[in-house]
Design a protein around this motif. Structure first.
Motif, PDB file in Angstrom:
ATOM      1  N   MET A   1       0.679  -1.246  -0.061  1.00  0.00           N
ATOM      2  CA  MET A   1       0.005   0.069   0.028  1.00  0.00           C
ATOM      3  C   MET A   1       0.914   1.243   0.067  1.00  0.00           C
ATOM      4  SD  MET A   1      -2.890   1.255   2.685  1.00  0.00           S
ATOM      5  CE  MET A   1      -3.705  -0.365   2.509  1.00  0.00           C
ATOM      6  N   ASN A   2       0.718   2.077  -0.942  1.00  0.00           N
ATOM      7  CA  ASN A   2       1.558   3.353  -1.248  1.00  0.00           C
ATOM      8  C   ASN A   2       0.956   4.338  -0.044  1.00  0.00           C
ATOM      9  OD1 ASN A   2       3.266   2.531  -3.106  1.00  0.00           O
ATOM     10  ND2 ASN A   2       1.689   2.705  -4.790  1.00  0.00           N
ATOM     11  N   LYS A   3       1.988   5.058   0.067  1.00  0.00           N
ATOM     12  CA  LYS A   3       1.584   6.184   1.202  1.00  0.00           C
ATOM     13  C   LYS A   3       2.103   7.634   0.601  1.00  0.00           C
ATOM     14  CE  LYS A   3       2.170   7.806   6.050  1.00  0.00           C
ATOM     15  NZ  LYS A   3       2.608   7.373   7.162  1.00  0.00           N
ATOM     16  N   VAL A   4       1.190   8.599   0.567  1.00  0.00           N
ATOM     17  CA  VAL A   4       1.646  10.021   0.217  1.00  0.00           C
ATOM     18  C   VAL A   4       1.241  10.899   1.251  1.00  0.00           C
ATOM     19  CG1 VAL A   4       1.206   9.383  -2.059  1.00  0.00           C
ATOM     20  CG2 VAL A   4      -0.681  10.378  -0.894  1.00  0.00           C
ATOM     21  N   VAL A   5       2.027  12.242   1.069  1.00  0.00           N
ATOM     22  CA  VAL A   5       1.945  13.209   2.325  1.00  0.00           C
ATOM     23  C   VAL A   5       1.438  14.614   1.224  1.00  0.00           C
ATOM     24  CG1 VAL A   5       3.050  14.854   3.775  1.00  0.00           C
ATOM     25  CG2 VAL A   5       3.463  12.310   3.744  1.00  0.00           C
ATOM     26  N   LEU A   6       0.628  15.095   1.590  1.00  0.00           N
ATOM     27  CA  LEU A   6       0.225  16.478   0.724  1.00  0.00           C
ATOM     28  C   LEU A   6       0.469  17.515   1.521  1.00  0.00           C
ATOM     29  CD1 LEU A   6      -3.538  15.156  -0.142  1.00  0.00           C
ATOM     30  CD2 LEU A   6      -1.398  14.710  -1.668  1.00  0.00           C
ATOM     31  N   ASP A  23      -7.427  10.267  -9.124  1.00  0.00           N
ATOM     32  CA  ASP A  23      -6.200  10.977 -10.087  1.00  0.00           C
ATOM     33  C   ASP A  23      -4.765  10.138  -9.768  1.00  0.00           C
ATOM     34  OD1 ASP A  23      -8.010  12.737 -10.801  1.00  0.00           O
ATOM     35  OD2 ASP A  23      -7.186  14.370  -9.820  1.00  0.00           O
ATOM     36  N   LEU A  24      -4.831   9.548  -8.950  1.00  0.00           N
ATOM     37  CA  LEU A  24      -3.277   8.812  -8.582  1.00  0.00           C
ATOM     38  C   LEU A  24      -3.880   7.330  -8.902  1.00  0.00           C
ATOM     39  CD1 LEU A  24      -2.158  10.433  -5.316  1.00  0.00           C
ATOM     40  CD2 LEU A  24      -1.465  10.811  -7.615  1.00  0.00           C
ATOM     41  N   GLY A  25      -4.902   7.036  -9.170  1.00  0.00           N
ATOM     42  CA  GLY A  25      -5.281   5.420  -9.643  1.00  0.00           C
ATOM     43  C   GLY A  25      -5.087   4.237  -8.469  1.00  0.00           C
ATOM     44  N   ASP A  26      -5.515   4.995  -7.279  1.00  0.00           N
ATOM     45  CA  ASP A  26      -5.309   4.000  -6.104  1.00  0.00           C
ATOM     46  C   ASP A  26      -6.396   4.151  -5.135  1.00  0.00           C
ATOM     47  OD1 ASP A  26      -4.272   2.080  -4.144  1.00  0.00           O
ATOM     48  OD2 ASP A  26      -2.265   2.702  -4.120  1.00  0.00           O
ATOM     49  N   ALA A 226       2.963  13.334  -9.401  1.00  0.00           N
ATOM     50  CA  ALA A 226       2.777  12.317  -8.304  1.00  0.00           C
ATOM     51  C   ALA A 226       2.437  10.828  -8.972  1.00  0.00           C
ATOM     52  CB  ALA A 226       1.985  12.389  -7.216  1.00  0.00           C
ATOM     53  N   ARG A 227       1.194  10.957  -9.852  1.00  0.00           N
ATOM     54  CA  ARG A 227       0.917   9.713 -10.574  1.00  0.00           C
ATOM     55  C   ARG A 227       2.002   9.070 -11.401  1.00  0.00           C
ATOM     56  NH1 ARG A 227      -3.993   7.466 -12.530  1.00  0.00           N
ATOM     57  NH2 ARG A 227      -3.412   5.564 -13.528  1.00  0.00           N
ATOM     58  N   ARG A 228       2.748   9.903 -12.292  1.00  0.00           N
ATOM     59  CA  ARG A 228       3.999   9.289 -12.989  1.00  0.00           C
ATOM     60  C   ARG A 228       4.849   8.529 -12.009  1.00  0.00           C
ATOM     61  NH1 ARG A 228       3.452  14.040 -15.772  1.00  0.00           N
ATOM     62  NH2 ARG A 228       5.192  14.908 -14.398  1.00  0.00           N
ATOM     63  N   GLU A 229       5.325   9.159 -10.687  1.00  0.00           N
ATOM     64  CA  GLU A 229       6.090   8.518  -9.803  1.00  0.00           C
ATOM     65  C   GLU A 229       5.543   7.127  -9.426  1.00  0.00           C
ATOM     66  OE1 GLU A 229       9.149   9.305  -9.104  1.00  0.00           O
ATOM     67  OE2 GLU A 229       9.405  11.094  -9.947  1.00  0.00           O
ATOM     68  N   LEU A 230       4.315   7.325  -9.042  1.00  0.00           N
ATOM     69  CA  LEU A 230       3.688   5.746  -8.517  1.00  0.00           C
ATOM     70  C   LEU A 230       3.559   4.732  -9.463  1.00  0.00           C
ATOM     71  CD1 LEU A 230       0.756   7.524  -6.061  1.00  0.00           C
ATOM     72  CD2 LEU A 230       2.695   6.389  -5.307  1.00  0.00           C
ATOM     73  N   ASP A 231       3.352   5.017 -10.667  1.00  0.00           N
ATOM     74  CA  ASP A 231       3.424   4.282 -11.591  1.00  0.00           C
ATOM     75  C   ASP A 231       4.572   3.675 -11.898  1.00  0.00           C
ATOM     76  OD1 ASP A 231       0.675   4.612 -12.041  1.00  0.00           O
ATOM     77  OD2 ASP A 231       1.045   6.106 -13.978  1.00  0.00           O
ATOM     78  N   MET A 232       5.767   4.438 -11.758  1.00  0.00           N
ATOM     79  CA  MET A 232       7.071   4.017 -11.947  1.00  0.00           C
ATOM     80  C   MET A 232       7.412   2.877 -10.669  1.00  0.00           C
ATOM     81  SD  MET A 232       9.050   7.488 -13.004  1.00  0.00           S
ATOM     82  CE  MET A 232      10.689   6.586 -12.921  1.00  0.00           C
ATOM     83  N   LYS A 234       5.338   0.959  -9.337  1.00  0.00           N
ATOM     84  CA  LYS A 234       4.551  -0.250  -9.562  1.00  0.00           C
ATOM     85  C   LYS A 234       4.963  -1.223 -10.837  1.00  0.00           C
ATOM     86  CE  LYS A 234       0.277   1.774  -7.923  1.00  0.00           C
ATOM     87  NZ  LYS A 234      -1.225   2.269  -8.085  1.00  0.00           N
ATOM     88  N   ALA A 235       5.864  -0.483 -11.602  1.00  0.00           N
ATOM     89  CA  ALA A 235       6.100  -1.019 -12.739  1.00  0.00           C
ATOM     90  C   ALA A 235       7.341  -2.264 -12.534  1.00  0.00           C
ATOM     91  CB  ALA A 235       6.930   0.075 -13.869  1.00  0.00           C
ATOM     92  N   PRO A 236       7.196  -3.363 -13.143  1.00  0.00           N
ATOM     93  CA  PRO A 236       8.215  -4.473 -12.788  1.00  0.00           C
ATOM     94  C   PRO A 236       9.601  -4.038 -13.351  1.00  0.00           C
ATOM     95  CG  PRO A 236       6.740  -4.697 -14.624  1.00  0.00           C
ATOM     96  CD  PRO A 236       6.189  -3.826 -14.195  1.00  0.00           C
TER      97      PRO A 236
END
Length: 238
Positions: A1-6, A23-26, A226-232, A234-236
């Motif tokens: 589970m990812n954790k973000v701070v706003l 927007d962040l897809g999670d 932030a979405r790009r960072e989270l997708d990276m 998750k990428a294998p």
């Protein structure tokens, strides 16, 4: 589970955090907020934590909805008035005759109550207080005259508004960052984040400084980055 701070210096509504997850897809994203301004309503069910580091207070928890009243199953019987409960006309006349003298005495006593005099006017300042008041009055008048001397077209122009906004944002950004540094609980929350997101211009300065302090944690501006960072993440990896 990812954790973000706003990081935010604006007032956020509770529905905004639903938009963040979308927007962040999670939808299972853990959100911690470091806010300068309290949210517009109760958000404990929307975020993991909301740490208020600015003025004001957090909104209170809404009161639970009252339970609907249960309706009686059986209808109540019609009320019956006993004959002895109804007063005779003669008794009513007698009671009015007894009450009239007492009412007259009360009215006479009310006429004798002294009327309070109006409060005395506040005395004018004298001595040193008078000098201080005069200086304050002249300072206010000078500010008004200076404001009138500047043409309205210039005061309302985009460059002037931009400069005023930039100055206010800069002051708020520095104050926000100083408050973040002074809170150990905030720094501890940030250290546990996978991504730190600065949401507005007032939080950019804090985000930049956090990125310099801890290069291993991505610090970005806005949700798309932030979405790009989270997708990276998750990428294998190959």
């Amino acid at each position: 589970m990812n954790k973000v701070v706003l990081l935010s210096t604006r007032r956020l509504p509770p529905t905004y955090f639903d938009q963040v997850r979308e927007d962040l897809g999670d939808q299972n994203l853990t959100i911690d907020v470091v806010g300068w301004v309290a949210p517009s309503a109760w958000v404990a069910d929307k975020v993991n934590t909301f740490t208020l580091i600015g003025p004001g207070r957090m909104p209170s928890e809404p009161a639970p909805e009252p339970e609907p009243a249960t309706e009686p199953t059986d209808e109540a019987p019609d009320a019956v008035i006993a004959p002895e409960a109804v007063a005779d006309p003669e008794t009513v006349v007698e009671d009015e005759a007894k009450v009239a003298p007492a009412a007259a005495q009360v009215a006479a006593a009310a006429d004798e109550v002294p009327v309070s005099k109006p409060a005395a006017t506040k005395p004018r300042p004298t001595g040193a207080k008078r000098v201080v008041k005069a200086v304050e009055w002249r300072a206010r008048k000078a500010r008004k005259v200076a404001g009138k001397m500047l043409p309205p077209a210039i005061k309302g122009s985009r460059p002037v508004k931009f400069l005023r906004g930039q100055r206010a944002t800069s002051d708020l950004g520095k104050t926000y960052w100083d408050r973040v540094l002074s809170r150990r609980d905030v720094l501890s929350t940030i250290d546990q984040a996978d991504v730190v997101i600065a949401l507005d211009a007032g939080a950019i300065w804090a985000g930049w400084n956090l990125g310099q302090r801890k290069a291993s944690t991505p610090v970005v501006l806005g949700l798309p980055a932030a979405r790009r960072e989270l997708d990276m993440m998750k990428a294998p990896t190959t």
